[in-house]
Design an enzyme around this catalytic site. Structure first.
Site, short mmCIF file in Angstrom:
data_model
loop_
_atom_site.label_atom_id
_atom_site.label_comp_id
_atom_site.label_asym_id
_atom_site.label_seq_id
_atom_site.Cartn_x
_atom_site.Cartn_y
_atom_site.Cartn_z
N ASP A 222 0.82 -1.22 0.00
CA ASP A 222 0.00 0.00 0.00
C ASP A 222 0.86 1.27 0.00
O ASP A 222 2.05 1.21 0.28
CB ASP A 222 -0.82 0.09 1.31
CG ASP A 222 -1.92 -0.94 1.34
OD1 ASP A 222 -2.19 -1.58 0.31
OD2 ASP A 222 -2.52 -1.09 2.43
N TYR B 193 6.19 -9.97 6.52
CA TYR B 193 6.17 -8.53 6.76
C TYR B 193 6.69 -8.26 8.18
O TYR B 193 6.50 -9.09 9.08
CB TYR B 193 4.74 -7.98 6.67
CG TYR B 193 4.26 -7.79 5.25
CD1 TYR B 193 4.39 -6.55 4.62
CD2 TYR B 193 3.66 -8.82 4.53
CE1 TYR B 193 3.96 -6.35 3.32
CE2 TYR B 193 3.22 -8.63 3.22
CZ TYR B 193 3.38 -7.39 2.62
OH TYR B 193 2.95 -7.19 1.34
#
Lengths: 246, 246
Positions: free
Chosen positions: A53, A111
């Protein structure tokens, strides 16, 4: 056609995300396309492992692309890096088999999320972490993390806009460690992630750590699959795509 | 008068050094003075442990200042941080004895220097390290570092502009470690440093590591005390004032 895979690092602060957007938005994919098409003198299609994002960083994003040309890898990397902007770098490039696709071939994505738990935000970490000044209980966050591990329906922990048929994902590992300088490092490894899933999971874990949410409510939310039970989403700037396993 | 000491962190990239300069130069001391004088509603004199050059960073610079006011430390820190720019933060503040002076009372200063030894520069480290793409031999750099340790006349390893009578300094420790991501961390601890001394010492160590200089020439330069034998100075951006011992 020759098939290449490359490892890319970028500081997400100045990008409207990885994926090319309509209009004049600055994206990582857009910058990579501009440079690769110049170096390869022709149109290119880029596959990528994680669609990060706006504001999300990557230390090891993986991309792949095909070209009729046989590349001198050393020169290609050097040329591409000399044309890429200051906030993207090509770390590695290699030739790969014809069936390799950076997205489809990926088996795991990892992540990391960085939280500074202190009374002030470090000038060096402020673009790459969030600050939480109040108490964060490690035991409650670890309990919360434990409920996420394994195979679950993540309908409650993704963007309400997700309309995928399959919302089942497997979390292989979710670890929480204290680092230097009052930094807390969250590391989440899954087969793949739904849209906003890491940031909504992190929101729930931090709510648990602050004592604002009973960790058991995470287990219940996963079982119910009801949208919105994830409740909060953390800011993008603390998030890094850290590793892709093939 | 009450005497206070504070620990300050700053990203040196946007400053013309620590010390206030004539004219409109942006300095760390200038920003600190502006904020402290506002919070304390009056003139302040700031003492500091290390006069870092333009572009040099600090994770733990120490300052001290006197004021007739009795400070609420929590509120003072909060107010100062809300007024300081994004690249300076007050990490800690405490009341100290009347004789304390951030510069004169300091017994040791430790600087770190960061070198990325790889084929590319990380987007996250480029403001805080230098890139060396060629081979750097750890054994030769450690040999070079060994000659610096101890008490020496550093006339050859400081700015030619230094005209101090006493150029003898003691290096307590000079360690070289490999970190993650092909980072090499140099840590140098001394009683105090002459102007540009760390950066010229680092230049000599890196020349040795590249095979461009026999490490023994460092020992000879220290003994001769001749100006200019340090030869090279590394860029400021890889340097951090890391610790001050009282």
């Amino acid at each position: 056609m020759n098939n290449y895979m490359a490892v890319v690092e970028y500081d997400g602060s100045g990008f409207c995300g990885f994926q090319v957007q309509p209009g004049n938005m600055r994206t990582v994919q857009g910058e990579l396309l501009r440079v690769l098409e110049k170096v390869l003198s022709g149109k290119v299609k880029i596959c990528y492992a994680g669609r990060t994002d706006a504001g999300v960083h990557a230390t090891n994003q993986v991309i792949s692309f095909k070209t009729g040309k046989e590349l001198d890898l050393y020169r290609f990397k050097w040329s591409a890096n000399s044309m890429l902007p200051d906030d993207i770098v090509l770390k590695e490039i290699k030739k790969t088999g014809p069936g390799f696709d950076a997205r489809r071939s990926a088996r795991q994505r990892e992540y990391c999320y960085y939280v500074v738990n202190d009374s002030y935000q470090s000038v060096f970490l402020k673009k790459y972490s969030i600050l939480i000044t109040g108490t964060l209980r490690m035991d409650l966050m670890k309990e919360a993390a434990g409920y996420f591990t394994g195979v679950h329906d993540f309908s409650s922990f993704c963007s309400p806009s997700v309309v995928k048929r399959n919302t089942i994902r497997q979390i292989y590992d979710l670890s929480i460690e204290k680092g230097d300088r009052n930094l807390i490092i969250f590391r989440i490894c899954a087969n793949s992630f739904l849209y906003n899933m890491v940031r909504i999971m992190m929101g729930a874990i931090l709510e648990a750590g602050r004592g604002e949410r009973d960790p058991v409510s995470i287990k219940e939310a996963l079982l119910s699959g009801e949208k919105g039970l994830g409740r909060k989403m953390v800011p993008a700037k603390g998030l890094f795509l850290n590793r892709v396993v093939y």
